[in-house]
Design a protein around this motif. Structure first.
Motif, mmCIF file in Angstrom:
data_model
loop_
_atom_site.group_PDB
_atom_site.id
_atom_site.type_symbol
_atom_site.label_atom_id
_atom_site.label_comp_id
_atom_site.label_asym_id
_atom_site.label_seq_id
_atom_site.Cartn_x
_atom_site.Cartn_y
_atom_site.Cartn_z
ATOM 1 N N UNK A 26 0.800 -1.219 0.000
ATOM 2 C CA UNK A 26 0.000 0.000 0.000
ATOM 3 C C UNK A 26 0.829 1.263 0.000
ATOM 4 N N UNK A 27 2.094 1.140 -0.401
ATOM 5 C CA UNK A 27 3.033 2.272 -0.328
ATOM 6 C C UNK A 27 3.422 2.652 -1.744
ATOM 7 N N UNK A 28 2.966 3.824 -2.183
ATOM 8 C CA UNK A 28 3.175 4.202 -3.567
ATOM 9 C C UNK A 28 4.001 5.471 -3.713
ATOM 10 N N UNK A 29 4.621 5.925 -2.658
ATOM 11 C CA UNK A 29 5.381 7.169 -2.705
ATOM 12 C C UNK A 29 6.668 6.978 -3.484
ATOM 13 N N UNK A 30 6.995 7.955 -4.306
ATOM 14 C CA UNK A 30 8.223 7.864 -5.090
ATOM 15 C C UNK A 30 9.393 8.532 -4.391
ATOM 16 N N UNK A 31 9.124 9.430 -3.486
ATOM 17 C CA UNK A 31 10.176 10.011 -2.663
ATOM 18 C C UNK A 31 9.892 9.646 -1.218
ATOM 19 N N UNK A 32 10.910 9.157 -0.540
ATOM 20 C CA UNK A 32 10.681 8.647 0.802
ATOM 21 C C UNK A 32 12.004 8.423 1.518
ATOM 22 N N UNK A 33 11.896 8.252 2.803
ATOM 23 C CA UNK A 33 12.960 7.710 3.637
ATOM 24 C C UNK A 33 12.403 6.481 4.342
ATOM 25 N N UNK A 34 13.239 5.501 4.500
ATOM 26 C CA UNK A 34 12.869 4.325 5.289
ATOM 27 C C UNK A 34 13.996 4.035 6.260
ATOM 28 N N UNK A 35 13.620 3.447 7.384
ATOM 29 C CA UNK A 35 14.648 3.222 8.387
ATOM 30 C C UNK A 35 14.385 2.005 9.243
ATOM 31 N N UNK A 36 15.426 1.589 9.901
ATOM 32 C CA UNK A 36 15.364 0.555 10.928
ATOM 33 C C UNK A 36 15.638 1.198 12.280
ATOM 34 N N UNK A 37 14.811 0.851 13.239
ATOM 35 C CA UNK A 37 14.939 1.353 14.596
ATOM 36 C C UNK A 37 14.935 0.164 15.541
ATOM 37 N N UNK A 38 15.398 0.381 16.750
ATOM 38 C CA UNK A 38 15.372 -0.696 17.737
ATOM 39 C C UNK A 38 15.089 -0.139 19.122
ATOM 40 N N UNK A 39 14.521 -1.028 19.927
ATOM 41 C CA UNK A 39 14.198 -0.645 21.301
ATOM 42 C C UNK A 39 14.447 -1.818 22.218
ATOM 43 N N UNK A 40 15.352 -1.613 23.157
ATOM 44 C CA UNK A 40 15.635 -2.611 24.177
ATOM 45 C C UNK A 40 14.803 -2.294 25.412
ATOM 46 N N UNK A 41 14.503 -3.283 26.243
ATOM 47 C CA UNK A 41 13.703 -3.027 27.448
ATOM 48 C C UNK A 41 14.315 -1.925 28.296
ATOM 49 N N UNK A 42 13.476 -0.968 28.669
ATOM 50 C CA UNK A 42 13.937 0.121 29.517
ATOM 51 C C UNK A 42 14.609 1.257 28.783
ATOM 52 N N UNK A 43 14.779 1.084 27.473
ATOM 53 C CA UNK A 43 15.450 2.121 26.678
ATOM 54 C C UNK A 43 14.478 2.781 25.711
ATOM 55 N N UNK A 44 14.847 3.964 25.281
ATOM 56 C CA UNK A 44 14.064 4.614 24.237
ATOM 57 C C UNK A 44 14.360 3.971 22.883
ATOM 58 N N UNK A 89 23.232 -5.495 20.907
ATOM 59 C CA UNK A 89 22.317 -5.332 19.778
ATOM 60 C C UNK A 89 20.945 -5.950 20.060
ATOM 61 N N UNK A 90 20.832 -6.642 21.172
ATOM 62 C CA UNK A 90 19.561 -7.265 21.532
ATOM 63 C C UNK A 90 18.475 -6.217 21.700
ATOM 64 N N UNK A 91 17.380 -6.376 20.957
ATOM 65 C CA UNK A 91 16.287 -5.395 20.984
ATOM 66 C C UNK A 91 15.167 -5.871 20.075
ATOM 67 N N UNK A 92 14.039 -5.182 20.170
ATOM 68 C CA UNK A 92 12.994 -5.322 19.165
ATOM 69 C C UNK A 92 13.346 -4.355 18.039
ATOM 70 N N UNK A 93 13.360 -4.875 16.818
ATOM 71 C CA UNK A 93 13.716 -4.054 15.657
ATOM 72 C C UNK A 93 12.459 -3.732 14.853
ATOM 73 N N UNK A 94 12.341 -2.459 14.490
ATOM 74 C CA UNK A 94 11.184 -1.974 13.754
ATOM 75 C C UNK A 94 11.634 -1.326 12.450
ATOM 76 N N UNK A 95 10.840 -1.501 11.407
ATOM 77 C CA UNK A 95 11.077 -0.689 10.228
ATOM 78 C C UNK A 95 10.038 0.415 10.190
ATOM 79 N N UNK A 96 10.382 1.502 9.529
ATOM 80 C CA UNK A 96 9.517 2.667 9.482
ATOM 81 C C UNK A 96 9.685 3.370 8.142
ATOM 82 N N UNK A 97 8.660 4.122 7.770
ATOM 83 C CA UNK A 97 8.672 4.813 6.484
ATOM 84 C C UNK A 97 8.164 6.230 6.642
ATOM 85 N N UNK A 98 8.743 7.098 5.812
ATOM 86 C CA UNK A 98 8.368 8.500 5.843
ATOM 87 C C UNK A 98 8.230 8.983 4.401
#
Length: 126
Positions: A26-44, A89-98
């Motif tokens: 469902x992503x049709x944008x031609x200009x964008x940024x995408x990223x990987x983020x992570x969050x460990x317990x107790x951390x931002x 590096x242990x964490x939950x890893x998320x992808x995100x799009x802008x």
């Protein structure tokens, strides 16, 4: 409706490798940024790596030389190759799009991203 679905997480020993994938729909944008983020317990949640529609990348210092972000536009899939993994590096890893374009200093900031996946867990044991 934009959906991002991560996969590829798991448990590995220190020094091992994993490749995370994030399939977009469902992503049709031609200009964008995408990223990987992570969050460990107790951390931002922190930015790990980003890539824009031109293939420009950016990494947080702690993963430079070990992680590689890439994309396959034909498959609408984002990847994160993680080598020489460490326990920290242990964490939950998320992808995100802008949609649109971010300045380079904005690309690892969580607040700048509109769409998020559910995350995939990465656990690295010593």
């Amino acid at each position: 409706q934009v959906q991002l679905v991560e996969s590829g997480g798991g448990s590995v020993q220190s020094g091992g490798s994993l490749r995370l994938s994030c399939r977009a729909s469902g992503y049709t944008y031609t200009t964008y940024d995408m990223g990987w983020f992570r969050q460990a317990p107790g951390n931002e949640r922190e930015g790990v790596a980003s890539i824009d529609f031109r293939g420009n990348t950016r990494y947080v210092d702690s993963v430079k030389g070990r992680f590689t972000i890439s994309q396959d536009n034909s498959k609408k899939t984002l990847y994160l190759q993680m080598n020489t993994l460490k326990p920290e590096d242990t964490a939950m890893y998320y992808c995100a799009a802008k949609p649109g374009r971010l300045a380079w200093w904005e690309r690892l900031l969580t607040n700048n991203y509109n769409y998020w996946g559910q995350g995939t867990q990465v656990t690295v044991s010593s």
